[in-house]
Design a protein around this motif. Structure first.
Motif, PDB file in Angstrom:
ATOM      1  N   TRP A 132       0.833  -1.211   0.000  1.00  0.00           N
ATOM      2  CA  TRP A 132       0.000   0.000   0.000  1.00  0.00           C
ATOM      3  C   TRP A 132       0.865   1.257   0.000  1.00  0.00           C
ATOM      4  O   TRP A 132       0.590   2.219  -0.742  1.00  0.00           O
ATOM      5  CB  TRP A 132      -0.916  -0.018   1.216  1.00  0.00           C
ATOM      6  CG  TRP A 132      -1.570   1.289   1.539  1.00  0.00           C
ATOM      7  CD1 TRP A 132      -2.708   1.804   0.988  1.00  0.00           C
ATOM      8  CD2 TRP A 132      -1.125   2.257   2.508  1.00  0.00           C
ATOM      9  NE1 TRP A 132      -3.000   3.038   1.550  1.00  0.00           N
ATOM     10  CE2 TRP A 132      -2.039   3.334   2.487  1.00  0.00           C
ATOM     11  CE3 TRP A 132      -0.042   2.309   3.390  1.00  0.00           C
ATOM     12  CZ2 TRP A 132      -1.895   4.449   3.306  1.00  0.00           C
ATOM     13  CZ3 TRP A 132       0.103   3.412   4.211  1.00  0.00           C
ATOM     14  CH2 TRP A 132      -0.818   4.473   4.166  1.00  0.00           C
ATOM     15  N   GLU A 136       0.278   4.998  -5.245  1.00  0.00           N
ATOM     16  CA  GLU A 136      -0.074   6.423  -5.302  1.00  0.00           C
ATOM     17  C   GLU A 136      -1.259   6.753  -4.402  1.00  0.00           C
ATOM     18  O   GLU A 136      -1.328   7.828  -3.801  1.00  0.00           O
ATOM     19  CB  GLU A 136      -0.386   6.824  -6.741  1.00  0.00           C
ATOM     20  CG  GLU A 136       0.834   6.843  -7.657  1.00  0.00           C
ATOM     21  CD  GLU A 136       0.478   7.328  -9.050  1.00  0.00           C
ATOM     22  OE1 GLU A 136      -0.653   7.788  -9.246  1.00  0.00           O
ATOM     23  OE2 GLU A 136       1.347   7.232  -9.942  1.00  0.00           O
ATOM     24  N   ARG A 137      -2.191   5.807  -4.259  1.00  0.00           N
ATOM     25  CA  ARG A 137      -3.382   6.087  -3.479  1.00  0.00           C
ATOM     26  C   ARG A 137      -3.110   6.146  -1.971  1.00  0.00           C
ATOM     27  O   ARG A 137      -3.983   6.526  -1.208  1.00  0.00           O
ATOM     28  CB  ARG A 137      -4.463   5.054  -3.796  1.00  0.00           C
ATOM     29  CG  ARG A 137      -5.119   5.309  -5.143  1.00  0.00           C
ATOM     30  CD  ARG A 137      -6.356   4.474  -5.329  1.00  0.00           C
ATOM     31  NE  ARG A 137      -6.028   3.071  -5.611  1.00  0.00           N
ATOM     32  CZ  ARG A 137      -6.944   2.140  -5.821  1.00  0.00           C
ATOM     33  NH1 ARG A 137      -8.228   2.435  -5.769  1.00  0.00           N
ATOM     34  NH2 ARG A 137      -6.587   0.902  -6.086  1.00  0.00           N
ATOM     35  N   GLY A 139      -1.182   8.225  -0.643  1.00  0.00           N
ATOM     36  CA  GLY A 139      -1.100   9.645  -0.308  1.00  0.00           C
ATOM     37  C   GLY A 139       0.066  10.000   0.579  1.00  0.00           C
ATOM     38  O   GLY A 139       0.036  11.003   1.289  1.00  0.00           O
TER      39      GLY A 139
END
Length: 307
Positions: A132, A136-137, A139
């Motif tokens: 994770w 990109e997600r 953050g």
């Protein structure tokens, strides 16, 4: 050198453990009771609690940002505690020191614990958070360079296992593995490593306590012969990330960590093995306020900076 006098003094004042079987709930409560209040913790630019949604469920994480910047290198940290103890709170001070000294954004993982969560739940949580963090997600403003995994004791076990699992899965973004007195061999035959005999009694963690403390994890389905449970048993270490392996002179688990470092080097992997004299197991968590042992965070910074 002898056991550091401050460590010796504190160990001498500790009460004997209560008789009978280990009570994970009581031991966790005792651990949490030692946590410093928020106002006494090392200040950083930002500390944020959030949840990572993974295929196996939600994993709490705490994100430490040392300073304001457009992008960051990342360090994903797994706390120790024999797979059934420890939390984001009990190791908050370690994560803060890592962020401050390395300048990396640190993601501390509140993985599921044994015995409530059977193997490989905790390992899966750690692996999922690393994947994770690189996305990109997440953050996290990852700059695409450093993505280190680090852990102490059983967290060091998870760091080594995650690095191996990611390699086998073709995920090649992990750049470093940092293992503080790692628990890498869950076969607790006292004749397996010399340090299990040499440091058996009198240095805090004792050899006779290793099997019962790790029983919650092993009884949940973790097989000591499985390299994801005992990473030192992995047959082929080629291609793994460069490693910093930190050990303590008086730790019963000293030799398994140092053996892992030797085997990494023999497989062509850059590995630094650093033994801290006068220290036993757990010194990063419990005694990093002593200047000689706080240097472990500076050594970590320097190791990360070499690549």
């Amino acid at each position: 050198m002898p056991l550091h006098p401050e460590i010796a003094r504190i160990l001498a004042a500790m009460p004997a453990p209560p008789p009978g079987p280990l009570d994970p709930v009581a031991l966790r409560a005792a651990d949490e009771a030692q946590v410093a209040p928020p106002e006494e913790r090392l200040p950083l630019h930002a500390v944020e609690d959030t949840t990572v949604r993974t295929a196996s469920g939600e994993v709490p994480v705490r994100i430490y940002t040392p300073a304001e910047a457009d992008a960051y290198g990342l360090l994903v940290y797994f706390h120790g505690g024999a797979f059934f103890l420890g939390s984001l709170e009990t190791h908050d001070h370690v994560a803060r020191s890592l962020a401050k000294e390395t300048g990396l954004k640190v993601v501390s993982v509140g993985y599921r614990l044994a015995p409530e969560a059977a193997f490989p739940a905790g390992l899966d949580d750690c692996h999922a958070v690393v994947r994770w963090a690189a996305g990109e997600r997440a953050g996290l403003a990852w700059d695409g360079t450093t993505l280190a995994v680090a852990g102490d004791s059983s967290g060091g076990n998870f760091a080594a296992a995650v690095a191996a699992k990611a390699h086998d899965d073709g995920f090649d973004r992990i750049t470093h593995q940092i293992l503080y007195y790692p628990s890498l061999d869950l076969d607790f035959d006292a004749d397996r490593h010399a340090s299990l005999r040499e440091n058996a009694v009198g240095y805090g963690l004792e050899t006779a306590g290793l099997k019962p403390f790790n029983a919650f994890y092993l009884d949940s389905g973790a097989d000591p012969a499985d390299p994801l449970v005992s990473p030192v048993k992995r047959a082929d270490l080629t291609g793994l990330p460069p490693a910093l392996v930190v050990t303590g002179q008086y730790d019963p688990m000293r030799d398994e960590g140092e053996l892992y470092g030797e085997r990494l080097r023999a497989a062509g992997v850059e590995a630094t093995v650093s033994r801290y004299e006068g220290a036993g197991h757990g010194f990063v968590q419990h005694f990093s306020w002593i200047p000689e042992y706080h240097k472990v965070f500076e050594e970590t910074r320097d190791f990360l900076g070499r690549r």
